[in-house]
Design a protein around this motif. Structure first.
Motif, PDB file in Angstrom:
ATOM      1  N   TYR A 197       0.825  -1.201   0.000  1.00 46.69           N
ATOM      2  CA  TYR A 197       0.000   0.000   0.000  1.00 46.69           C
ATOM      3  C   TYR A 197       0.865   1.259   0.000  1.00 46.69           C
ATOM      4  CZ  TYR A 197      -3.700  -3.202   1.499  1.00 46.69           C
ATOM      5  OH  TYR A 197      -4.594  -4.238   1.579  1.00 46.69           O
ATOM      6  N   LEU A 198       0.424   2.231  -0.760  1.00 45.52           N
ATOM      7  CA  LEU A 198       0.897   3.604  -0.625  1.00 45.52           C
ATOM      8  C   LEU A 198      -0.039   4.281   0.368  1.00 45.52           C
ATOM      9  CD1 LEU A 198       2.657   6.040  -1.758  1.00 45.52           C
ATOM     10  CD2 LEU A 198       0.691   6.488  -3.239  1.00 45.52           C
ATOM     11  N   VAL A 199       0.530   4.886   1.412  1.00 48.31           N
ATOM     12  CA  VAL A 199      -0.275   5.497   2.467  1.00 48.31           C
ATOM     13  C   VAL A 199       0.018   6.991   2.503  1.00 48.31           C
ATOM     14  CG1 VAL A 199      -0.908   5.472   4.902  1.00 48.31           C
ATOM     15  CG2 VAL A 199      -0.145   3.355   3.790  1.00 48.31           C
ATOM     16  N   ILE A 200      -1.047   7.794   2.441  1.00 52.16           N
ATOM     17  CA  ILE A 200      -0.914   9.251   2.518  1.00 52.16           C
ATOM     18  C   ILE A 200      -1.683   9.742   3.740  1.00 52.16           C
ATOM     19  CG2 ILE A 200      -1.305  11.443   1.349  1.00 52.16           C
ATOM     20  CD1 ILE A 200      -1.227   9.985  -1.310  1.00 52.16           C
ATOM     21  N   LYS A 201      -0.962  10.234   4.734  1.00 49.41           N
ATOM     22  CA  LYS A 201      -1.594  10.815   5.919  1.00 49.41           C
ATOM     23  C   LYS A 201      -1.962  12.261   5.632  1.00 49.41           C
ATOM     24  CE  LYS A 201       0.204   8.065   9.744  1.00 49.41           C
ATOM     25  NZ  LYS A 201       0.901   8.117  11.060  1.00 49.41           N
ATOM     26  N   ILE A 202      -3.134  12.658   6.124  1.00 53.58           N
ATOM     27  CA  ILE A 202      -3.686  13.971   5.817  1.00 53.58           C
ATOM     28  C   ILE A 202      -3.865  14.791   7.094  1.00 53.58           C
ATOM     29  CG2 ILE A 202      -5.708  15.160   4.856  1.00 53.58           C
ATOM     30  CD1 ILE A 202      -4.059  13.819   2.742  1.00 53.58           C
ATOM     31  N   LYS A 203      -3.614  16.101   6.995  1.00 50.56           N
ATOM     32  CA  LYS A 203      -3.843  17.039   8.100  1.00 50.56           C
ATOM     33  C   LYS A 203      -4.644  18.234   7.573  1.00 50.56           C
ATOM     34  CE  LYS A 203       0.555  19.354   7.227  1.00 50.56           C
ATOM     35  NZ  LYS A 203       1.897  19.718   7.768  1.00 50.56           N
ATOM     36  N   ASP A 204      -5.222  19.015   8.489  1.00 46.21           N
ATOM     37  CA  ASP A 204      -5.920  20.214   8.041  1.00 46.21           C
ATOM     38  C   ASP A 204      -4.930  21.377   7.968  1.00 46.21           C
ATOM     39  OD1 ASP A 204      -5.563  21.197  10.633  1.00 46.21           O
ATOM     40  OD2 ASP A 204      -7.651  20.916  11.216  1.00 46.21           O
ATOM     41  N   ASP A 205      -5.434  22.569   7.618  1.00 45.76           N
ATOM     42  CA  ASP A 205      -4.527  23.702   7.441  1.00 45.76           C
ATOM     43  C   ASP A 205      -3.971  24.236   8.749  1.00 45.76           C
ATOM     44  OD1 ASP A 205      -6.894  24.750   8.353  1.00 45.76           O
ATOM     45  OD2 ASP A 205      -7.220  26.089   6.659  1.00 45.76           O
ATOM     46  N   LYS A 206      -4.446  23.692   9.881  1.00 49.42           N
ATOM     47  CA  LYS A 206      -3.886  24.050  11.191  1.00 49.42           C
ATOM     48  C   LYS A 206      -2.937  22.980  11.720  1.00 49.42           C
ATOM     49  CE  LYS A 206      -7.876  26.864  12.553  1.00 49.42           C
ATOM     50  NZ  LYS A 206      -8.521  26.770  11.225  1.00 49.42           N
ATOM     51  N   GLY A 207      -2.732  21.925  10.921  1.00 46.26           N
ATOM     52  CA  GLY A 207      -1.805  20.869  11.296  1.00 46.26           C
ATOM     53  C   GLY A 207      -2.425  19.725  12.065  1.00 46.26           C
ATOM     54  N   LEU A 208      -3.750  19.716  12.219  1.00 46.67           N
ATOM     55  CA  LEU A 208      -4.416  18.641  12.950  1.00 46.67           C
ATOM     56  C   LEU A 208      -4.631  17.427  12.050  1.00 46.67           C
ATOM     57  CD1 LEU A 208      -7.090  20.741  14.901  1.00 46.67           C
ATOM     58  CD2 LEU A 208      -4.895  19.863  15.752  1.00 46.67           C
ATOM     59  N   TYR A 209      -4.401  16.242  12.601  1.00 49.56           N
ATOM     60  CA  TYR A 209      -4.509  14.996  11.847  1.00 49.56           C
ATOM     61  C   TYR A 209      -5.955  14.728  11.455  1.00 49.56           C
ATOM     62  CZ  TYR A 209      -4.421   9.916  11.009  1.00 49.56           C
ATOM     63  OH  TYR A 209      -4.576   8.659  10.470  1.00 49.56           O
ATOM     64  N   LEU A 210      -6.178  14.400  10.178  1.00 49.05           N
ATOM     65  CA  LEU A 210      -7.510  14.124   9.665  1.00 49.05           C
ATOM     66  C   LEU A 210      -7.742  12.656   9.325  1.00 49.05           C
ATOM     67  CD1 LEU A 210      -8.082  17.148   7.229  1.00 49.05           C
ATOM     68  CD2 LEU A 210      -8.912  16.874   9.590  1.00 49.05           C
ATOM     69  N   GLY A 211      -6.672  11.898   9.112  1.00 48.73           N
ATOM     70  CA  GLY A 211      -6.829  10.496   8.730  1.00 48.73           C
ATOM     71  C   GLY A 211      -5.824  10.112   7.664  1.00 48.73           C
ATOM     72  N   ASN A 213      -5.244   8.015   3.673  1.00 44.60           N
ATOM     73  CA  ASN A 213      -5.748   7.375   2.464  1.00 44.60           C
ATOM     74  C   ASN A 213      -4.781   6.267   2.094  1.00 44.60           C
ATOM     75  OD1 ASN A 213      -8.054   9.143   0.833  1.00 44.60           O
ATOM     76  ND2 ASN A 213      -6.884  10.326   2.318  1.00 44.60           N
ATOM     77  N   ARG A 214      -5.322   5.068   1.883  1.00 41.38           N
ATOM     78  CA  ARG A 214      -4.501   3.902   1.569  1.00 41.38           C
ATOM     79  C   ARG A 214      -4.812   3.468   0.140  1.00 41.38           C
ATOM     80  NH1 ARG A 214      -2.632   1.139   5.917  1.00 41.38           N
ATOM     81  NH2 ARG A 214      -2.998  -0.889   4.962  1.00 41.38           N
ATOM     82  N   PHE A 215      -3.755   3.336  -0.648  1.00 48.28           N
ATOM     83  CA  PHE A 215      -3.900   2.945  -2.051  1.00 48.28           C
ATOM     84  C   PHE A 215      -3.209   1.600  -2.261  1.00 48.28           C
ATOM     85  CE2 PHE A 215      -4.124   7.521  -1.856  1.00 48.28           C
ATOM     86  CZ  PHE A 215      -5.152   7.840  -2.721  1.00 48.28           C
ATOM     87  N   LEU A 216      -3.972   0.612  -2.685  1.00 49.93           N
ATOM     88  CA  LEU A 216      -3.404  -0.694  -2.996  1.00 49.93           C
ATOM     89  C   LEU A 216      -2.591  -0.587  -4.275  1.00 49.93           C
ATOM     90  CD1 LEU A 216      -3.203  -3.785  -2.501  1.00 49.93           C
ATOM     91  CD2 LEU A 216      -5.285  -4.000  -3.907  1.00 49.93           C
ATOM     92  N   PHE A 217      -1.324  -0.987  -4.214  1.00 50.65           N
ATOM     93  CA  PHE A 217      -0.432  -0.937  -5.368  1.00 50.65           C
ATOM     94  C   PHE A 217      -0.420  -2.300  -6.045  1.00 50.65           C
ATOM     95  CE2 PHE A 217       3.946  -1.422  -7.102  1.00 50.65           C
ATOM     96  CZ  PHE A 217       3.874  -0.433  -8.077  1.00 50.65           C
ATOM     97  N   THR A 218      -0.838  -2.337  -7.306  1.00 49.65           N
ATOM     98  CA  THR A 218      -0.926  -3.607  -8.036  1.00 49.65           C
ATOM     99  C   THR A 218       0.265  -3.847  -8.951  1.00 49.65           C
ATOM    100  OG1 THR A 218      -2.111  -2.653  -9.927  1.00 49.65           O
ATOM    101  CG2 THR A 218      -3.433  -3.362  -8.030  1.00 49.65           C
ATOM    102  N   GLY A 219       1.146  -2.858  -9.085  1.00 53.45           N
ATOM    103  CA  GLY A 219       2.237  -2.934 -10.034  1.00 53.45           C
ATOM    104  C   GLY A 219       1.913  -2.223 -11.333  1.00 53.45           C
ATOM    105  N   SER A 220       0.630  -2.153 -11.647  1.00 55.26           N
ATOM    106  CA  SER A 220       0.209  -1.454 -12.864  1.00 55.26           C
ATOM    107  C   SER A 220      -0.880  -0.421 -12.571  1.00 55.26           C
ATOM    108  CB  SER A 220      -0.315  -2.453 -13.898  1.00 55.26           C
ATOM    109  OG  SER A 220      -1.407  -3.205 -13.375  1.00 55.26           O
ATOM    110  N   GLY A 221      -1.161  -0.196 -11.284  1.00 52.27           N
ATOM    111  CA  GLY A 221      -2.182   0.782 -10.911  1.00 52.27           C
ATOM    112  C   GLY A 221      -2.288   0.927  -9.408  1.00 52.27           C
ATOM    113  N   LEU A 222      -3.085   1.925  -8.976  1.00 52.56           N
ATOM    114  CA  LEU A 222      -3.382   2.159  -7.577  1.00 52.56           C
ATOM    115  C   LEU A 222      -4.886   2.093  -7.390  1.00 52.56           C
ATOM    116  CD1 LEU A 222      -1.149   5.197  -6.502  1.00 52.56           C
ATOM    117  CD2 LEU A 222      -0.814   2.797  -5.898  1.00 52.56           C
ATOM    118  N   LEU A 223      -5.319   1.425  -6.319  1.00 50.89           N
ATOM    119  CA  LEU A 223      -6.731   1.360  -5.964  1.00 50.89           C
ATOM    120  C   LEU A 223      -6.912   2.018  -4.609  1.00 50.89           C
ATOM    121  CD1 LEU A 223      -7.478  -2.365  -6.921  1.00 50.89           C
ATOM    122  CD2 LEU A 223      -7.917  -0.331  -8.292  1.00 50.89           C
TER     123      LEU A 223
END
Length: 228
Positions: A197-211, A213-223
């Motif tokens: 998985y490619l994992v992207i952690k997200i924060k708001d514009d004040k720096g607070l953690y929002l959660g 996004n996990r993307f399954l890497f298949t070798g030929s795409g991301l889900l």
């Protein structure tokens, strides 16, 4: 780009007598499998081994390592080093096979401050990625295929106006586009139950953690498998 192979014996001969015998330095090609459990990052992204022999900086070809990542199967190691003492902008990425000790160059840049802006991360045993700069309100992500050394670039771009909601636009290596609410806090990879998985952690514009996004890497795409 020319790929090359380097045996353990050949690589060892390139070390100066000062480096080879220093108690505070260690050749990466001399490390055993278990040693990789005790590796940590130091100042300026240098790499250290800390065990019962103390804390020693890790070198390759008489040059200090920058960054290091072990593949999910723990059979391959990737790392950057600066081959040119006169240039802080030149970096070479090496792939090391742990069992044989053979190594080869798979990527090189002469503009490291632009091209390499993060740690190395594995996506399975066949791909690596690292962040790169790409301009104002933008980050790039370079995906590298270790077998060929070929690269593709993805982009993370952000809202340009203060009156707009904080949003990240993610265009991946395969031309797919995703809109993520918030700003990027961290990008890394994770392997679970044989899936990468490619994992992207997200924060708001004040720096607070929002959660994340996990993307399954298949070798030929991301889900986009799950958001939290």
């Amino acid at each position: 780009m020319n790929l090359f192979s380097l045996s353990r014996k050949q690589a060892g001969s390139s070390f100066s007598s000062v480096t080879a015998h220093s108690a505070n330095l260690v050749d990466i090609l001399s490390l055993d499998r278990d040693d990789f459990r005790y590796i940590s990052k130091g100042k300026y992204n240098t790499v250290f081994l800390t065990n019962n022999q103390g804390r020693r900086q890790i070198f390759y070809n008489d040059k200090p390592l920058r960054y290091l990542a072990l593949s999910p199967s723990q059979t391959q190691v990737s790392f950057f080093y600066a081959p040119n003492n006169q240039s802080s902008e030149e970096l070479t990425l090496i792939l090391l096979e742990k069992e044989s000790g053979a190594s080869r160059e798979i990527f090189q840049t002469r503009f490291a401050s632009w091209d390499v802006r993060s740690d190395l991360h594995w996506l399975g045993d066949n791909h690596l990625f690292f962040l790169r700069h790409c301009g104002t309100a933008c980050q790039g992500i370079t995906l590298l295929t270790v077998a060929t050394g070929k690269t593709k670039n993805a982009t993370l771009s952000y809202s340009s106006f203060s009156d707009q909601p904080a949003t990240t636009h993610f265009k991946d290596w395969f031309g797919q586009e995703f809109e993520l609410p918030g700003l990027v806090d961290e990008v890394y990879s994770e392997t679970k139950n044989g899936y990468n998985y490619l994992v992207i952690k997200i924060k708001d514009d004040k720096g607070l953690y929002l959660g994340e996004n996990r993307f399954l890497f298949t070798g030929s795409g991301l889900l986009n498998s799950r958001s939290s």
